[in-house]
Design an enzyme around this catalytic site. Structure first.
Site, PDB file in Angstrom:
ATOM      1  N   ALA A 173       0.836  -1.210   0.000  1.00 55.23           N
ATOM      2  CA  ALA A 173       0.000   0.000   0.000  1.00 55.23           C
ATOM      3  C   ALA A 173       0.864   1.250   0.000  1.00 55.23           C
ATOM      4  CB  ALA A 173      -0.923   0.001   1.224  1.00 55.23           C
ATOM      5  N   THR A 195      11.328   7.345   5.744  1.00 57.06           N
ATOM      6  CA  THR A 195      12.424   8.308   5.897  1.00 57.06           C
ATOM      7  C   THR A 195      12.778   8.437   7.378  1.00 57.06           C
ATOM      8  OG1 THR A 195      11.657   9.495   3.962  1.00 57.06           O
ATOM      9  CG2 THR A 195      13.080  10.725   5.483  1.00 57.06           C
ATOM     10  N   GLU A 238       5.525  11.258  -1.309  1.00 52.74           N
ATOM     11  CA  GLU A 238       4.439  12.175  -0.918  1.00 52.74           C
ATOM     12  C   GLU A 238       3.485  12.473  -2.075  1.00 52.74           C
ATOM     13  OE1 GLU A 238       5.586  15.268   1.813  1.00 52.74           O
ATOM     14  OE2 GLU A 238       7.281  14.067   2.495  1.00 52.74           O
TER      15      GLU A 238
HETATM   16  C1  LIG Z   1      13.153   7.488  -0.483  1.00 52.16           C
HETATM   17  C2  LIG Z   1      11.704   7.376  -0.090  1.00 52.16           C
HETATM   18  C3  LIG Z   1      11.289   7.939   1.094  1.00 52.16           C
HETATM   19  C4  LIG Z   1       9.961   7.766   1.510  1.00 52.16           C
HETATM   20  N1  LIG Z   1       9.572   8.235   2.750  1.00 52.16           N
HETATM   21  C5  LIG Z   1       8.364   7.846   3.249  1.00 52.16           C
HETATM   22  C6  LIG Z   1       8.021   8.126   4.616  1.00 52.16           C
HETATM   23  O1  LIG Z   1       8.791   8.760   5.361  1.00 52.16           O
HETATM   24  N2  LIG Z   1       6.838   7.652   5.090  1.00 52.16           N
HETATM   25  C7  LIG Z   1       5.961   6.933   4.321  1.00 52.16           C
HETATM   26  O2  LIG Z   1       4.918   6.536   4.833  1.00 52.16           O
HETATM   27  N3  LIG Z   1       6.253   6.679   3.004  1.00 52.16           N
HETATM   28  C8  LIG Z   1       7.430   7.110   2.456  1.00 52.16           C
HETATM   29  N4  LIG Z   1       7.747   6.817   1.149  1.00 52.16           N
HETATM   30  C9  LIG Z   1       6.804   6.069   0.335  1.00 52.16           C
HETATM   31  C10 LIG Z   1       6.244   6.855  -0.840  1.00 52.16           C
HETATM   32  O3  LIG Z   1       5.326   7.811  -0.399  1.00 52.16           O
HETATM   33  C11 LIG Z   1       5.668   5.831  -1.819  1.00 52.16           C
HETATM   34  O4  LIG Z   1       6.754   5.137  -2.410  1.00 52.16           O
HETATM   35  C12 LIG Z   1       4.813   6.480  -2.891  1.00 52.16           C
HETATM   36  O5  LIG Z   1       3.628   6.994  -2.334  1.00 52.16           O
HETATM   37  C13 LIG Z   1       4.463   5.506  -4.016  1.00 52.16           C
HETATM   38  O6  LIG Z   1       3.986   4.302  -3.528  1.00 52.16           O
HETATM   39  P1  LIG Z   1       4.598   2.912  -4.066  1.00 52.16           P
HETATM   40  O7  LIG Z   1       6.071   3.030  -4.004  1.00 52.16           O
HETATM   41  O8  LIG Z   1       3.945   1.813  -3.338  1.00 52.16           O
HETATM   42  O9  LIG Z   1       4.194   2.862  -5.584  1.00 52.16           O
HETATM   43  P2  LIG Z   1       2.784   2.353  -6.140  1.00 52.16           P
HETATM   44  O10 LIG Z   1       1.682   3.020  -5.409  1.00 52.16           O
HETATM   45  O11 LIG Z   1       2.790   0.874  -6.198  1.00 52.16           O
HETATM   46  O12 LIG Z   1       2.832   2.929  -7.617  1.00 52.16           O
HETATM   47  C14 LIG Z   1       3.533   2.310  -8.686  1.00 52.16           C
HETATM   48  C15 LIG Z   1       3.248   3.130  -9.940  1.00 52.16           C
HETATM   49  O13 LIG Z   1       1.848   3.115 -10.230  1.00 52.16           O
HETATM   50  C16 LIG Z   1       1.333   4.442 -10.269  1.00 52.16           C
HETATM   51  N5  LIG Z   1      -0.024   4.424  -9.727  1.00 52.16           N
HETATM   52  C17 LIG Z   1      -0.445   3.896  -8.564  1.00 52.16           C
HETATM   53  N6  LIG Z   1      -1.766   4.101  -8.403  1.00 52.16           N
HETATM   54  C18 LIG Z   1      -2.174   4.782  -9.503  1.00 52.16           C
HETATM   55  C19 LIG Z   1      -3.433   5.302  -9.937  1.00 52.16           C
HETATM   56  N7  LIG Z   1      -4.535   5.174  -9.209  1.00 52.16           N
HETATM   57  N8  LIG Z   1      -3.475   5.970 -11.107  1.00 52.16           N
HETATM   58  C20 LIG Z   1      -2.349   6.111 -11.858  1.00 52.16           C
HETATM   59  N9  LIG Z   1      -1.148   5.630 -11.523  1.00 52.16           N
HETATM   60  C21 LIG Z   1      -1.060   4.981 -10.347  1.00 52.16           C
HETATM   61  C22 LIG Z   1       2.284   5.260  -9.405  1.00 52.16           C
HETATM   62  O14 LIG Z   1       2.223   6.630  -9.732  1.00 52.16           O
HETATM   63  C23 LIG Z   1       3.609   4.627  -9.765  1.00 52.16           C
HETATM   64  O15 LIG Z   1       4.052   5.145 -10.973  1.00 52.16           O
HETATM   65  C24 LIG Z   1       9.040   7.064   0.683  1.00 52.16           C
HETATM   66  C25 LIG Z   1       9.468   6.554  -0.551  1.00 52.16           C
HETATM   67  C26 LIG Z   1      10.772   6.686  -0.941  1.00 52.16           C
HETATM   68  C27 LIG Z   1      11.195   6.101  -2.245  1.00 52.16           C
END
Ligand SMILES: Cc1cc2nc3c(=O)[nH]c(=O)nc-3n(C[C@H](O)[C@H](O)[C@H](O)COP(=O)(O)OP(=O)(O)OC[C@H]3O[C@@H](n4cnc5c(N)ncnc54)[C@H](O)[C@@H]3O)c2cc1C
Length: 390
Positions: free
Chosen positions: A134, A162, A364
């Site tokens: 998620a 982070t 974010e």
């Molecule tokens: C270095 C780093 C630091 C972070 N820090 C934090 C933190 O401190 N706390 C925290 O809670 N999270 C953190 N995150 C998590 C970050 O917010 C998520 O990685 C981000 O929200 C994307 O989620 P996912 O990686 O699961 O990708 P997914 O949600 O699986 O997405 C994969 C791809 O599908 C696309 N996609 C997904 N749903 C849709 C849709 N409905 N329509 C169109 N396209 C879609 C996305 O844009 C992406 O291109 C961090 C991530 C990184 C890489």
């Protein structure tokens, strides 16, 4: 009346911050690049703390922190301007004296135990909503908290957190009512590392090193619930909302600095008997970057202004994050291209910036999620085309 000028106070603060960054922070840039080349962290945490204390002596402490908590409370617009100035350097410096906005939702006891020491830099927090299953779909988190007497037992896994390796407490979001889910069934808990969660580092393409967090039946007392049971999802959205204008604000500074580098290099690097600045191919890179930079600047300041005025800033903030982070990634790519082979080396900061800025389009709220928000707001009639002028 539309007035695009900065107030005298905003101009003074911007100039003072620029001068602090140039005199105190930029001198560490060579060391950052050297450390990176030699496989070390770019700067020791102690050096960054010292810089924060130096800034404190100059009066820069708690930029966003309310005055009652010893901060400056400069408001969203000036915060964005300050973030832009700090973003002009690739030294990973941040002004001290701040804490996550949602910690202010804590009780008096929670504020004393978590908020105040975080503001002072004595404790370190992390914010954990994302899970392996998620990310963008944060509403579908699975980590659960089950009540047991006056305690809650948390189990599940968080990912990409982070500061998750360094933090000594986490604001973790867990499902407390499966039926309700994100609509009243998610709760935020303040959980000390000492209560039993563990972390593992995740290697990334940049220096931003997040962690995965593991909760294996971690027992947490009820008094550690932040806000109300079932109201956690709103807190999570409030935390994320702030980044929607602060992230592009920081990116503006980096893009400005890189564009300045590109201009200097284009004017001094010769090819085929002329400075490369005389070639249209290079001029277009510079012009496109300048146009996108200016557009992103005003969109970001507009979003910050909307927040400051207490308006519903969700559309403007998504537009600002999308445009500012896209712009910065395009600018770094063009500026690296203008520098040719030198741009690809670790002698210059461009390849580092290239890697670090890439993250801004992911966390974010990814590009796609910002676009989804912007389009949905229009398609569902929450905002109308041209609303920003109304
Ligand atoms: C270095 C780093 C630091 C972070 N820090 C934090 C933190 O401190 N706390 C925290 O809670 N999270 C953190 N995150 C998590 C970050 O917010 C998520 O990685 C981000 O929200 C994307 O989620 P996912 O990686 O699961 O990708 P997914 O949600 O699986 O997405 C994969 C791809 O599908 C696309 N996609 C997904 N749903 C849709 C849709 N409905 N329509 C169109 N396209 C879609 C996305 O844009 C992406 O291109 C961090 C991530 C990184 C890489």
């Amino acid at each position: 009346m539309v007035d695009f000028s900065l107030t005298e106070e905003q101009r003074d603060v911007r100039n003072a911050v620029r001068s602090f960054i140039e005199k105190e922070v930029m001198p560490f840039e060579a060391e950052v690049l050297r450390n990176e080349r030699e496989g070390r962290p770019s700067l020791e945490p102690g050096v960054l703390k010292e810089l924060q204390q130096k800034a404190r002596k100059h009066g820069y402490w708690g930029i966003n922190t309310p005055e009652d908590y010893g901060g400056m409370a400069v408001g969203p617009v000036l915060s964005a301007i300050i973030a832009g100035e700090a973003g002009r350097t690739y030294v990973p410096f941040r002004f001290g004296g701040s804490a996550d906005n949602i910690l202010y939702a804590g009780t008096k006891e929670q504020q004393e135990e978590y908020l105040l020491p975080t503001i002072e830099g004595e404790r370190r927090s992390c914010f954990a909503i994302t899970e392996p299953g998620a990310g963008s779909d944060a509403r579908s988190i699975q980590t659960k908290a089950v009540q047991d007497g006056d305690d809650w037992i948390i189990s599940g896994e968080k990912i990409f957190i982070t500061n998750g390796n360094e933090a000594d407490f986490v604001m973790v979001f867990a499902v407390t009512d499966k039926e309700k889910g994100a609509d009243g069934g998610v709760t935020c808990f303040l959980v000390d590392r000492a209560m039993g969660w563990t972390s593992d580092p995740i290697a990334t393409m940049g220096e931003w090193g997040p962690a995965s967090l593991h909760f294996d039946n971690v027992r947490v007392p009820s008094r550690n619930i932040l806000g109300e049971v079932g109201k956690g999802f709103e807190l999570a959205m409030r935390w994320i909302g702030q980044g929607r204008y602060m992230i592009p604000a920081g990116a503006l500074g980096g893009a400005e600095r890189m564009l300045e580098m590109a201009i200097d290099y284009a004017n001094t690097r010769h090819s085929m008997g002329r400075p490369i600045a005389e070639y249209q191919g290079i001029q277009w890179h510079i012009a496109d970057s300048a146009v996108e930079l200016e557009a992103a600047r005003w969109l970001t300041l507009f979003a910050a202004w909307q927040v400051q005025e207490g308006k519903d800033a969700r559309q403007a903030s998504s537009i600002a994050k999308l445009s500012g982070t896209t712009m910065a990634n395009k600018v770094v790519d063009r500026v690296l291209q203008i520098h040719g082979g030198m741009g690809y080396t670790k002698e210059l900061p461009l390849e580092r910036w290239y890697r670090e800025l890439r993250l801004l389009r992911i966390f974010e709220g990814t590009d796609e999620i910002q676009k989804r928000t912007i389009a949905r707001n229009l398609l569902k009639g929450h905002v109308k085309v041209g609303d920003s002028l109304r």
